[in-house]
Write an enzyme that holds these catalytic residues in place. Structure first.
Site, PDB file in Angstrom:
ATOM      1  N   SER A  80       0.833  -1.200   0.000  1.00 21.15           N
ATOM      2  CA  SER A  80       0.000   0.000   0.000  1.00 21.15           C
ATOM      3  C   SER A  80       0.873   1.257   0.000  1.00 21.15           C
ATOM      4  O   SER A  80       1.968   1.255   0.562  1.00 21.15           O
ATOM      5  CB  SER A  80      -0.881  -0.004   1.261  1.00 21.15           C
ATOM      6  OG  SER A  80      -1.435   1.282   1.472  1.00 21.15           O
ATOM      7  N   TYR A 114      -2.018  -0.975  10.771  1.00 14.46           N
ATOM      8  CA  TYR A 114      -2.283  -1.614   9.477  1.00 14.46           C
ATOM      9  C   TYR A 114      -1.123  -1.303   8.521  1.00 14.46           C
ATOM     10  O   TYR A 114      -0.546  -2.205   7.912  1.00 14.46           O
ATOM     11  CB  TYR A 114      -3.597  -1.087   8.893  1.00 14.46           C
ATOM     12  CG  TYR A 114      -3.699  -1.253   7.396  1.00 14.46           C
ATOM     13  CD1 TYR A 114      -3.419  -0.188   6.539  1.00 14.46           C
ATOM     14  CD2 TYR A 114      -4.035  -2.476   6.835  1.00 14.46           C
ATOM     15  CE1 TYR A 114      -3.481  -0.344   5.168  1.00 14.46           C
ATOM     16  CE2 TYR A 114      -4.098  -2.627   5.458  1.00 14.46           C
ATOM     17  CZ  TYR A 114      -3.816  -1.558   4.630  1.00 14.46           C
ATOM     18  OH  TYR A 114      -3.866  -1.712   3.262  1.00 14.46           O
ATOM     19  N   LYS A 118       2.039  -3.683   6.636  1.00 17.28           N
ATOM     20  CA  LYS A 118       2.385  -3.696   5.207  1.00 17.28           C
ATOM     21  C   LYS A 118       3.896  -3.476   5.041  1.00 17.28           C
ATOM     22  O   LYS A 118       4.558  -4.162   4.264  1.00 17.28           O
ATOM     23  CB  LYS A 118       1.616  -2.607   4.448  1.00 17.28           C
ATOM     24  CG  LYS A 118       0.121  -2.898   4.283  1.00 17.28           C
ATOM     25  CD  LYS A 118      -0.100  -4.197   3.537  1.00 17.28           C
ATOM     26  CE  LYS A 118      -1.561  -4.531   3.380  1.00 17.28           C
ATOM     27  NZ  LYS A 118      -1.773  -5.859   2.754  1.00 17.28           N
TER      28      LYS A 118
HETATM   29  C1  WQD Z   1      -9.784   8.689   1.459  1.00 20.36           C
HETATM   30  C2  WQD Z   1     -10.052  10.153   1.785  1.00 20.36           C
HETATM   31  C3  WQD Z   1     -10.404  10.570   4.129  1.00 20.36           C
HETATM   32  C4  WQD Z   1     -14.133   8.359   4.498  1.00 20.36           C
HETATM   33  C5  WQD Z   1      -6.738   3.769   3.344  1.00 20.36           C
HETATM   34  C6  WQD Z   1      -5.480   2.990   3.600  1.00 20.36           C
HETATM   35  C7  WQD Z   1      -4.955   2.436   2.298  1.00 20.36           C
HETATM   36  C8  WQD Z   1      -6.006   1.575   1.692  1.00 20.36           C
HETATM   37  C9  WQD Z   1      -7.273   2.404   1.435  1.00 20.36           C
HETATM   38  C10 WQD Z   1      -6.965  -0.533   2.423  1.00 20.36           C
HETATM   39  C11 WQD Z   1      -9.330  10.617   3.057  1.00 20.36           C
HETATM   40  C12 WQD Z   1     -11.660  10.882   3.319  1.00 20.36           C
HETATM   41  C13 WQD Z   1     -12.971   8.925   3.987  1.00 20.36           C
HETATM   42  C14 WQD Z   1     -15.195   9.204   4.932  1.00 20.36           C
HETATM   43  C15 WQD Z   1     -13.887  11.123   4.299  1.00 20.36           C
HETATM   44  N1  WQD Z   1      -6.192   0.474   2.579  1.00 20.36           N
HETATM   45  N2  WQD Z   1     -12.881  10.272   3.889  1.00 20.36           N
HETATM   46  N3  WQD Z   1     -15.028  10.554   4.812  1.00 20.36           N
HETATM   47  O1  WQD Z   1      -7.337   6.618   4.180  1.00 20.36           O
HETATM   48  O2  WQD Z   1      -6.585   7.260   1.808  1.00 20.36           O
HETATM   49  O3  WQD Z   1      -6.420   4.881   2.539  1.00 20.36           O
HETATM   50  O4  WQD Z   1      -7.700   2.971   2.695  1.00 20.36           O
HETATM   51  O5  WQD Z   1      -7.468  -0.971   1.437  1.00 20.36           O
HETATM   52  O6  WQD Z   1      -3.815   1.643   2.571  1.00 20.36           O
HETATM   53  O7  WQD Z   1      -4.494   3.842   4.138  1.00 20.36           O
HETATM   54  O8  WQD Z   1      -8.648   5.870   2.134  1.00 20.36           O
HETATM   55  O9  WQD Z   1     -11.035   5.945   1.516  1.00 20.36           O
HETATM   56  O10 WQD Z   1     -10.410   5.882   3.993  1.00 20.36           O
HETATM   57  O11 WQD Z   1     -10.019   7.962   2.666  1.00 20.36           O
HETATM   58  O12 WQD Z   1     -13.783  12.350   4.220  1.00 20.36           O
HETATM   59  O13 WQD Z   1     -16.291   8.747   5.413  1.00 20.36           O
HETATM   60  O14 WQD Z   1     -11.450  10.311   2.050  1.00 20.36           O
HETATM   61  O15 WQD Z   1     -10.213  11.536   5.143  1.00 20.36           O
HETATM   62  O16 WQD Z   1      -8.958  11.968   2.863  1.00 20.36           O
HETATM   63  P1  WQD Z   1      -7.217   6.263   2.733  1.00 20.36           P
HETATM   64  P2  WQD Z   1     -10.098   6.357   2.605  1.00 20.36           P
END
Ligand code: WQD
Length: 340
Positions: free
Chosen positions: A124, A149, A153
Site C-alpha cells: 500500500s 495496518y 504492510k
Molecule cells: C480517502 C479520503 C479521508 C471516508 C486507506 C489505507 C490504504 C487503503 C485504502 C486498504 C481521506 C476521506 C474517507 C469518509 C472522508 N487500505 N474520507 N469521509 O485513508 O486514503 O487509505 O484505505 O485498502 O492503505 O491507508 O482511504 O477511503 O479511507 O479515505 O472524508 O467517510 O477520504 O479523510 O482523505 P485512505 P479512505
C-alpha cells in the site's frame, strides 16, 4: 499453472481471480470469509465460466495450508489476505500483527521448503506516510506509517525482501493507491461489512439512503478546495497489473533474486469534494455531506508516479474516475436486487 490467491474472495482479490482465470491460469483460493462472502465465488464462476478451487481456511493454521500445497502444484502466490481497517488496527494491534504477519510467514515457510518462487504481495502507498513531494515514485523514502495496518504492510515488505535475498526467489511488492469501483458485470465489488471506513463505499451508501450523510473528514488541508487528495485507481485496472506483475516474475529466465516494487495508481490526484461531484454527475444522484474534524492519522495528499509499472509491466490505468464511479452505483443496484 496453479496460482494460490489468498483473500481471493475479497475486494481486490476477487477481481484479480477473474483476470487470472481470463488469462488461462488455474486458481486456488484460500479465504477465511472474515471480510468476504461466499456468493462472490459463484459470481466469479458466472463471469468467467471457470471454477477456481476454494478452501475456507485460516492461513494462521499451518497444517491446513500444508494440505493445500500437498494437494496442488502451486506455481506462484498472490497474497491479499490481511485485516485492513486502519482505525480498527489501532485498537487491536496484536490481532493485526498476528493475522497479517503470521499468515504471510506460514506461506513463505511452504515456499521456502518447496523451493517455490513468484510471490506477489499486496502492499500500500501507506508505506510512504505523507511524502514530501508529489507524485510519489518507488524511490520516495518510506516513512513509519501512522497506523498499525500500515506497519504490517511495511513489515511484510521487509520479510519478503529478506526471503527473496536469502533464498534467491522472485517477488513483487505492489503498492496500491486508492482502489475503487466494481466489475463491469456488476456481480463483484467492494463489500463493506458494517460501517464503511473508506470514502467511496460510504459515498455509495449515502447516495443509496443507507447512510444519512457523508462526513468529510476535514476541509482545512493545504489543497485547492481544502479537502484531502488521493489517487483513485479502478479495481479492474489494478487487477490487470497483478497478472502483468506475476507474468514478469514467472517469465524471468534467471535463477537470480528478483525484487520488483511498483506504485499502482493513475498518476492523478482527486480531492474528496471532487470525488463527491464526480459520483453525483456520473450517476445523477445527490450525496448529502457535512464537514467534520480531520480523521486521526490521515495525510493531506498522495498520488502516484506510475511510470515504472507502465514501462516494466506494459500496464497503464485506463479508466477515468467517472467511469469507475459509475460501476460503483451499478454494484449498489445489484446488492439491492439481491436483498429482494
Ligand atoms: C480517502 C479520503 C479521508 C471516508 C486507506 C489505507 C490504504 C487503503 C485504502 C486498504 C481521506 C476521506 C474517507 C469518509 C472522508 N487500505 N474520507 N469521509 O485513508 O486514503 O487509505 O484505505 O485498502 O492503505 O491507508 O482511504 O477511503 O479511507 O479515505 O472524508 O467517510 O477520504 O479523510 O482523505 P485512505 P479512505
Amino acid at each position: 499453472m496453479a496460482i494460490l490467491v489468498t483473500g481471493g474472495l475479497g475486494y481486490i482479490g476477487s477481481h484479480t481471480v477473474v483476470e487470472l482465470l481470463n488469462n488461462g491460469f488455474e486458481v486456488v483460493i484460500i479465504d477465511d470469509l472474515s471480510n468476504s462472502e461466499k456468493f462472490i465465488l459463484k459470481n466469479i464462476e458466472e463471469i468467467t465460466k471457470k471454477k477456481p478451487v476454494f478452501y475456507p481456511f485460516d492461513l494462521k493454521r499451518k497444517e491446513l495450508l500444508t494440505q493445500v500445497f500437498d494437494a496442488h502444484k502451486i506455481d506462484g502466490c498472490i497474497n491479499f489476505a490481511a485485516s485492513k481497517a486502519v482505525g480498527e488496527s489501532q485498537l487491536k494491534p496484536i490481532d493485526y500483527y498476528e493475522n497479517n504477519l503470521f499468515s504471510l510467514i506460514n506461506i513463505l515457510q511452504e515456499f521456502k521448503e518447496r523451493r517455490l518462487s513468484s510471490f506477489i504481495f499486496s502492499s500500500s502507498c501507506t508505506v510512504y506516510g505523507q511524502a514530501d513531494t508529489m507524485p510519489i515514485d518507488e524511490n520516495t523514502p518510506l516513512r513509519m506509517p501512522e497506523s498499525v495496518y500500515g506497519k504490517t504492510k511495511q513489515m511484510g515488505e521487509e520479510i519478503l525482501i529478506d526471503f527473496a535475498k536469502a533464498y534467491h526467489r522472485k517477488i513483487s511488492l505492489l503498492r496500491y493507491f486508492n482502489p475503487i469501483g466494481a466489475h463491469p458485470s456488476g456481480k463483484i465489488g467492494e463489500l463493506p461489512i458494517g460501517v464503511p471506513n473508506n470514502l467511496v463505499p460510504y459515498v455509495m451508501q449515502t447516495a443509496a439512503g443507507i447512510r444519512e450523510k457523508l462526513s468529510i473528514w476535514g476541509n482545512d488541508y493545504d489543497t485547492e478546495d481544502g479537502t484531502a487528495v488521493r489517487d483513485y485507481i479502478y479495481v479492474v485496472d489494478l487487477a490487470k497489473a497483478h497478472v502483468a506483475a506475476l507474468q514478469r516474475l514467472m517469465n524471468d529466465p534467471s535463477d537470480e533474486t528478483l525484487i520488483d516494487i511498483y506504485n499502482l495508481g493513475t498518476g492523478k490526484g482527486s480531492s474528496v469534494l471532487e470525488v463527491i461531484k464526480a459520483f453525483e454527475l456520473a450517476n445523477n444522484v445527490t450525496v448529502p455531506y457535512q464537514i467534520c474534524e480531520r480523521r486521526e492519522g490521515d495525510i493531506t495528499i498522495a498520488y502516484a508516479n506510475p511510470y515504472k509499472a507502465e514501462k516494466e509491466l506494459n500496464w497503464k490505468s485506463e479508466t477515468s474516475l467517472e467511469e469507475a464511479l459509475r460501476t460503483v452505483w451499478q454494484w449498489q443496484k445489484y446488492l439491492e436486487s439481491r436483498k429482494v
